[in-house]
Write an enzyme that holds these catalytic residues in place. Sequence first.
Site, PDB file in Angstrom:
ATOM      1  N   GLU A 242      -2.534  -1.714  -3.272  1.00 26.44           N
ATOM      2  CA  GLU A 242      -3.659  -0.916  -2.760  1.00 26.44           C
ATOM      3  C   GLU A 242      -3.288   0.555  -2.779  1.00 26.44           C
ATOM      4  O   GLU A 242      -2.120   0.895  -2.618  1.00 26.44           O
ATOM      5  CB  GLU A 242      -3.896  -1.199  -1.279  1.00 26.44           C
ATOM      6  CG  GLU A 242      -4.277  -2.556  -0.891  1.00 26.44           C
ATOM      7  CD  GLU A 242      -4.250  -2.678   0.635  1.00 26.44           C
ATOM      8  OE1 GLU A 242      -4.681  -3.735   1.091  1.00 26.44           O
ATOM      9  OE2 GLU A 242      -3.813  -1.761   1.356  1.00 26.44           O
TER      10      GLU A 242
ATOM     11  N   HIS B 126       0.865  -1.183   0.000  1.00 24.42           N
ATOM     12  CA  HIS B 126       0.000   0.000   0.000  1.00 24.42           C
ATOM     13  C   HIS B 126       0.904   1.237   0.000  1.00 24.42           C
ATOM     14  O   HIS B 126       1.156   1.833   1.057  1.00 24.42           O
ATOM     15  CB  HIS B 126      -0.898  -0.031   1.250  1.00 24.42           C
ATOM     16  CG  HIS B 126      -1.985   0.988   1.229  1.00 24.42           C
ATOM     17  ND1 HIS B 126      -3.225   0.759   1.771  1.00 24.42           N
ATOM     18  CD2 HIS B 126      -2.032   2.250   0.748  1.00 24.42           C
ATOM     19  CE1 HIS B 126      -3.980   1.832   1.616  1.00 24.42           C
ATOM     20  NE2 HIS B 126      -3.281   2.752   1.005  1.00 24.42           N
TER      21      HIS B 126
ATOM     22  N   HIS C 172      -8.574  -5.539   7.052  1.00 32.35           N
ATOM     23  CA  HIS C 172      -8.344  -4.520   8.077  1.00 32.35           C
ATOM     24  C   HIS C 172      -8.659  -5.074   9.457  1.00 32.35           C
ATOM     25  O   HIS C 172      -9.782  -5.469   9.727  1.00 32.35           O
ATOM     26  CB  HIS C 172      -9.137  -3.221   7.858  1.00 32.35           C
ATOM     27  CG  HIS C 172      -8.268  -2.020   8.083  1.00 32.35           C
ATOM     28  ND1 HIS C 172      -7.871  -1.628   9.320  1.00 32.35           N
ATOM     29  CD2 HIS C 172      -7.646  -1.197   7.211  1.00 32.35           C
ATOM     30  CE1 HIS C 172      -7.065  -0.583   9.206  1.00 32.35           C
ATOM     31  NE2 HIS C 172      -6.902  -0.313   7.940  1.00 32.35           N
TER      32      HIS C 172
HETATM   33  N1  PXP Z   1      -7.006  -3.586   3.269  1.00 32.75           N
HETATM   34  C1  PXP Z   1      -6.738  -2.275   3.097  1.00 32.75           C
HETATM   35  C2  PXP Z   1      -7.454  -1.551   2.017  1.00 32.75           C
HETATM   36  C3  PXP Z   1      -5.799  -1.614   3.890  1.00 32.75           C
HETATM   37  O1  PXP Z   1      -5.547  -0.315   3.710  1.00 32.75           O
HETATM   38  C4  PXP Z   1      -5.117  -2.344   4.885  1.00 32.75           C
HETATM   39  C5  PXP Z   1      -4.092  -1.651   5.726  1.00 32.75           C
HETATM   40  O2  PXP Z   1      -3.084  -1.131   4.916  1.00 32.75           O
HETATM   41  C6  PXP Z   1      -5.423  -3.705   5.039  1.00 32.75           C
HETATM   42  C7  PXP Z   1      -6.374  -4.294   4.227  1.00 32.75           C
HETATM   43  C8  PXP Z   1      -4.742  -4.555   6.060  1.00 32.75           C
HETATM   44  O3  PXP Z   1      -5.090  -4.107   7.341  1.00 32.75           O
HETATM   45  P1  PXP Z   1      -4.288  -4.611   8.612  1.00 32.75           P
HETATM   46  O4  PXP Z   1      -2.907  -4.059   8.498  1.00 32.75           O
HETATM   47  O5  PXP Z   1      -5.056  -4.072   9.770  1.00 32.75           O
HETATM   48  O6  PXP Z   1      -4.281  -6.112   8.553  1.00 32.75           O
END
Ligand code: PXP
Length: 244
Positions: free
Chosen positions: A76, A49, A196
């Site tokens: 992402e 990301h 997330h």
């Molecule tokens: N999905 C998206 C769109 C995200 O922005 C993130 C965090 O960068 C995640 C999934 C993964 O989240 P986590 O780090 O809390 O597992």
Amino acid sequence: MDPLKNKTKLSVNINKLATIRNARGGNNPDILSFAKKIESYGAHGITVHPRPDERHIRYDDVYALKDLVTTEFNIEGYPTDDFIKMVLNVKPHQVTLVPDAPEALTSNNGWDTIGHQQYLTEIISEFRRNNIRVSIFLNPDIKYLESAKATGADRIELYTEYYATRFASDKKIAIKNYIATAFEAQKLELGLNAGHDLDLHNLKYFAQHVPGLLEVSIGHALICDALEYGMANAVKMYLNQLEA
Ligand code: PXP
């Protein structure tokens, strides 16, 4: 459809490794080497990301990973011009569009696909022309689904912070809207990802109850667990949660 029959794929978000590396300015931990290791431990994909300030994954990391990742590569981010250009150059298997402001600590909301349908449609058509699968980050609310479908997106990624926060107090309530949204997405033939705040406590219940879950993307908790158990064990522990 029986959700237990779907094997959900695990994509590991390696941003946090880059955050540790950047703290000292050198190349430790080496995120390219870790990406290969994570794949060899059985993860089905690598997620990055990149943000405009490059405070964790940098754009040059993304280019370096392009030729290295042999599992699914998922990028992402918020679709700035630079982000779009990079994704079109790198051509990952999947791009996940997130509506977060550049200064946001982490993704904190899904798209308003009703208000931004036209905007998303234009961006998504460019990715689709380049054979890049597109997923869009959404809150678990069926009201966004028809317009999400109309944008041309292949998949949605359900934002699971709400679920994770309420899991301990009442998991049935916590998951209710996710199940409803997943069923509706299936009717519209939208693929389903989620991510997330998923962790070793809440992942299994989510994967077992949300129908058609194709992929979860997990970063923070998995990297924290790797500090305690080692990366190989941590990846395997998360994969185990996804086995019915
Ligand atoms: N999905 C998206 C769109 C995200 O922005 C993130 C965090 O960068 C995640 C999934 C993964 O989240 P986590 O780090 O809390 O597992």
